[in-house]
Design a protein around this motif. Structure first.
Motif, PDB file in Angstrom:
ATOM      1  N   ALA A  45      21.052 -43.314  32.506  1.00 57.00           N
ATOM      2  CA  ALA A  45      21.179 -41.913  32.909  1.00 57.00           C
ATOM      3  C   ALA A  45      22.635 -41.643  33.245  1.00 57.00           C
ATOM      4  O   ALA A  45      23.433 -42.575  33.385  1.00 57.00           O
ATOM      5  N   THR A  46      22.978 -40.376  33.398  1.00 52.55           N
ATOM      6  CA  THR A  46      24.308 -39.985  33.854  1.00 52.55           C
ATOM      7  C   THR A  46      24.244 -39.739  35.353  1.00 52.55           C
ATOM      8  O   THR A  46      23.370 -39.001  35.823  1.00 52.55           O
ATOM      9  N   VAL A  47      25.137 -40.354  36.098  1.00 56.73           N
ATOM     10  CA  VAL A  47      25.152 -40.218  37.558  1.00 56.73           C
ATOM     11  C   VAL A  47      25.503 -38.774  37.926  1.00 56.73           C
ATOM     12  O   VAL A  47      26.515 -38.235  37.478  1.00 56.73           O
ATOM     13  N   SER A  48      24.645 -38.160  38.751  1.00 59.66           N
ATOM     14  CA  SER A  48      24.874 -36.778  39.162  1.00 59.66           C
ATOM     15  C   SER A  48      24.954 -36.620  40.679  1.00 59.66           C
ATOM     16  O   SER A  48      25.124 -35.513  41.164  1.00 59.66           O
ATOM     17  N   GLY A  49      24.836 -37.725  41.419  1.00 57.87           N
ATOM     18  CA  GLY A  49      24.904 -37.643  42.873  1.00 57.87           C
ATOM     19  C   GLY A  49      24.726 -39.012  43.497  1.00 57.87           C
ATOM     20  O   GLY A  49      24.709 -40.027  42.794  1.00 57.87           O
ATOM     21  N   PRO A  50      24.553 -39.067  44.819  1.00 55.33           N
ATOM     22  CA  PRO A  50      24.448 -40.352  45.513  1.00 55.33           C
ATOM     23  C   PRO A  50      23.158 -41.117  45.236  1.00 55.33           C
ATOM     24  O   PRO A  50      23.076 -42.313  45.471  1.00 55.33           O
ATOM     25  N   VAL A  51      22.145 -40.416  44.724  1.00 52.39           N
ATOM     26  CA  VAL A  51      20.882 -41.053  44.337  1.00 52.39           C
ATOM     27  C   VAL A  51      20.604 -40.655  42.898  1.00 52.39           C
ATOM     28  O   VAL A  51      20.628 -39.469  42.556  1.00 52.39           O
ATOM     29  N   GLN A  52      20.359 -41.654  42.052  1.00 52.07           N
ATOM     30  CA  GLN A  52      20.111 -41.373  40.644  1.00 52.07           C
ATOM     31  C   GLN A  52      18.877 -42.126  40.174  1.00 52.07           C
ATOM     32  O   GLN A  52      18.764 -43.328  40.381  1.00 52.07           O
ATOM     33  N   THR A  53      17.957 -41.411  39.531  1.00 51.95           N
ATOM     34  CA  THR A  53      16.779 -42.046  38.959  1.00 51.95           C
ATOM     35  C   THR A  53      17.058 -42.404  37.509  1.00 51.95           C
ATOM     36  O   THR A  53      17.591 -41.594  36.748  1.00 51.95           O
ATOM     37  N   VAL A  54      16.719 -43.645  37.149  1.00 52.61           N
ATOM     38  CA  VAL A  54      16.818 -44.105  35.764  1.00 52.61           C
ATOM     39  C   VAL A  54      15.392 -44.316  35.277  1.00 52.61           C
ATOM     40  O   VAL A  54      14.683 -45.195  35.768  1.00 52.61           O
ATOM     41  N   ALA A  55      14.955 -43.466  34.351  1.00 58.64           N
ATOM     42  CA  ALA A  55      13.598 -43.573  33.802  1.00 58.64           C
ATOM     43  C   ALA A  55      13.594 -44.608  32.682  1.00 58.64           C
ATOM     44  O   ALA A  55      14.556 -44.712  31.919  1.00 58.64           O
ATOM     45  N   PHE A  56      12.503 -45.366  32.594  1.00 58.13           N
ATOM     46  CA  PHE A  56      12.346 -46.342  31.523  1.00 58.13           C
ATOM     47  C   PHE A  56      11.509 -45.716  30.406  1.00 58.13           C
ATOM     48  O   PHE A  56      10.578 -44.960  30.678  1.00 58.13           O
ATOM     49  N   PRO A  57      11.806 -46.039  29.140  1.00 51.74           N
ATOM     50  CA  PRO A  57      11.064 -45.436  28.029  1.00 51.74           C
ATOM     51  C   PRO A  57       9.572 -45.771  28.054  1.00 51.74           C
ATOM     52  O   PRO A  57       8.756 -44.950  27.651  1.00 51.74           O
ATOM     53  N   THR A  58       9.231 -46.954  28.522  1.00 52.02           N
ATOM     54  CA  THR A  58       7.841 -47.344  28.742  1.00 52.02           C
ATOM     55  C   THR A  58       7.786 -48.122  30.046  1.00 52.02           C
ATOM     56  O   THR A  58       8.708 -48.877  30.355  1.00 52.02           O
ATOM     57  N   PRO A  59       6.754 -47.954  30.848  1.00 56.01           N
ATOM     58  CA  PRO A  59       6.673 -48.688  32.116  1.00 56.01           C
ATOM     59  C   PRO A  59       6.582 -50.196  31.875  1.00 56.01           C
ATOM     60  O   PRO A  59       5.912 -50.651  30.952  1.00 56.01           O
ATOM     61  N   ALA A  60       7.270 -50.949  32.711  1.00 59.61           N
ATOM     62  CA  ALA A  60       7.183 -52.413  32.662  1.00 59.61           C
ATOM     63  C   ALA A  60       6.048 -52.863  33.559  1.00 59.61           C
ATOM     64  O   ALA A  60       5.794 -52.258  34.606  1.00 59.61           O
ATOM     65  N   ASP A  61       5.351 -53.915  33.171  1.00 56.58           N
ATOM     66  CA  ASP A  61       4.280 -54.491  33.984  1.00 56.58           C
ATOM     67  C   ASP A  61       4.879 -54.961  35.312  1.00 56.58           C
ATOM     68  O   ASP A  61       5.719 -55.865  35.338  1.00 56.58           O
ATOM     69  N   ALA A  62       4.484 -54.350  36.417  1.00 56.16           N
ATOM     70  CA  ALA A  62       5.046 -54.673  37.730  1.00 56.16           C
ATOM     71  C   ALA A  62       4.825 -56.133  38.114  1.00 56.16           C
ATOM     72  O   ALA A  62       5.616 -56.712  38.851  1.00 56.16           O
ATOM     73  N   ASN A  63       3.772 -56.749  37.584  1.00 52.72           N
ATOM     74  CA  ASN A  63       3.496 -58.151  37.885  1.00 52.72           C
ATOM     75  C   ASN A  63       4.513 -59.093  37.252  1.00 52.72           C
ATOM     76  O   ASN A  63       4.628 -60.247  37.674  1.00 52.72           O
ATOM     77  N   LEU A  64       5.240 -58.629  36.250  1.00 52.28           N
ATOM     78  CA  LEU A  64       6.215 -59.465  35.551  1.00 52.28           C
ATOM     79  C   LEU A  64       7.644 -59.282  36.043  1.00 52.28           C
ATOM     80  O   LEU A  64       8.505 -60.107  35.766  1.00 52.28           O
ATOM     81  N   VAL A  65       7.913 -58.190  36.769  1.00 52.80           N
ATOM     82  CA  VAL A  65       9.287 -57.886  37.190  1.00 52.80           C
ATOM     83  C   VAL A  65       9.740 -58.866  38.269  1.00 52.80           C
ATOM     84  O   VAL A  65       9.118 -58.989  39.324  1.00 52.80           O
ATOM     85  N   ALA A  66      10.846 -59.564  37.982  1.00 55.78           N
ATOM     86  CA  ALA A  66      11.412 -60.520  38.935  1.00 55.78           C
ATOM     87  C   ALA A  66      12.861 -60.200  39.277  1.00 55.78           C
ATOM     88  O   ALA A  66      13.397 -60.736  40.242  1.00 55.78           O
ATOM     89  N   GLY A  67      13.504 -59.340  38.500  1.00 59.24           N
ATOM     90  CA  GLY A  67      14.901 -59.023  38.774  1.00 59.24           C
ATOM     91  C   GLY A  67      15.280 -57.664  38.229  1.00 59.24           C
ATOM     92  O   GLY A  67      14.617 -57.101  37.355  1.00 59.24           O
ATOM     93  N   THR A  68      16.380 -57.134  38.781  1.00 57.69           N
ATOM     94  CA  THR A  68      16.923 -55.848  38.348  1.00 57.69           C
ATOM     95  C   THR A  68      18.427 -55.974  38.239  1.00 57.69           C
ATOM     96  O   THR A  68      19.074 -56.467  39.148  1.00 57.69           O
ATOM     97  N   ALA A  69      18.982 -55.534  37.113  1.00 58.56           N
ATOM     98  CA  ALA A  69      20.431 -55.476  36.935  1.00 58.56           C
ATOM     99  C   ALA A  69      20.833 -54.013  36.796  1.00 58.56           C
ATOM    100  O   ALA A  69      20.181 -53.266  36.073  1.00 58.56           O
ATOM    101  N   VAL A  70      21.878 -53.617  37.523  1.00 54.47           N
ATOM    102  CA  VAL A  70      22.377 -52.250  37.459  1.00 54.47           C
ATOM    103  C   VAL A  70      23.853 -52.313  37.066  1.00 54.47           C
ATOM    104  O   VAL A  70      24.624 -53.057  37.654  1.00 54.47           O
ATOM    105  N   VAL A  71      24.218 -51.511  36.049  1.00 59.39           N
ATOM    106  CA  VAL A  71      25.605 -51.444  35.581  1.00 59.39           C
ATOM    107  C   VAL A  71      26.019 -49.988  35.558  1.00 59.39           C
ATOM    108  O   VAL A  71      25.314 -49.136  35.029  1.00 59.39           O
ATOM    109  N   VAL A  72      27.193 -49.688  36.130  1.00 60.17           N
ATOM    110  CA  VAL A  72      27.763 -48.350  36.101  1.00 60.17           C
ATOM    111  C   VAL A  72      29.019 -48.420  35.267  1.00 60.17           C
ATOM    112  O   VAL A  72      29.906 -49.231  35.536  1.00 60.17           O
ATOM    113  N   THR A  73      29.107 -47.584  34.209  1.00 59.80           N
ATOM    114  CA  THR A  73      30.282 -47.577  33.328  1.00 59.80           C
ATOM    115  C   THR A  73      30.806 -46.178  33.130  1.00 59.80           C
ATOM    116  O   THR A  73      30.067 -45.211  33.214  1.00 59.80           O
ATOM    117  N   ARG A  74      32.068 -46.094  32.855  1.00 58.48           N
ATOM    118  CA  ARG A  74      32.720 -44.806  32.557  1.00 58.48           C
ATOM    119  C   ARG A  74      32.990 -44.694  31.094  1.00 58.48           C
ATOM    120  O   ARG A  74      33.233 -45.576  30.388  1.00 58.48           O
TER     121      ARG A  74
END
Length: 118
Positions: free
Chosen positions: A89-118
């Motif tokens: 997503a494009t950052v528009s403020g101090p809180v930004q939601t990034v939607a996923f194209p399809t939901p990931a199985d919550a039982n499988l999620v073990a990590g999250t990586a966040v990258v901000v680029t210009r």
């Protein structure tokens, strides 16, 4: 519904000069970071037929004003480090939601990586 599962904070890589909370880069080419104090991540959860619970998005908070207009990408991974889903997503403020194209199985999620680029 938002469920907090973890946080993302700046880290330093010992083998790369110029990496720290206020800048990023490799050896001799540091690039100024738009955020100096780290980010927090919570998750948008929704029901899915296959597993019962899916992660539909990541809510990234703690973004500084200098990040406005940058692209933010969030990737969920499993316990082996394999990517489950990525959204951006494009950052528009101090809180930004990034939607996923399809939901990931919550039982499988073990990590999250966040990258901000210009």
């Amino acid at each position: 519904m938002i469920l907090a599962l973890g946080a993302v904070t700046p880290a330093a890589a010992s083998g790369l000069g110029g990496i720290g909370p206020s800048n990023t880069g490799a050896e001799t080419a540091p690039v100024t970071s738009c955020d100096s104090d780290g980010l927090a991540v919570s998750y948008q959860i929704e029901p899915v037929a296959a597993s019962g619970t899916g992660v539909a998005g990541a809510v990234i908070s703690g973004l500084e004003p200098a990040c406005t207009g940058a692209t933010i990408q969030a990737t969920l991974s499993d316990s082996t480090g394999a990517s489950l889903v990525t959204g951006s997503a494009t950052v528009s403020g101090p809180v930004q939601t990034v939607a996923f194209p399809t939901p990931a199985d919550a039982n499988l999620v073990a990590g999250t990586a966040v990258v901000v680029t210009r």
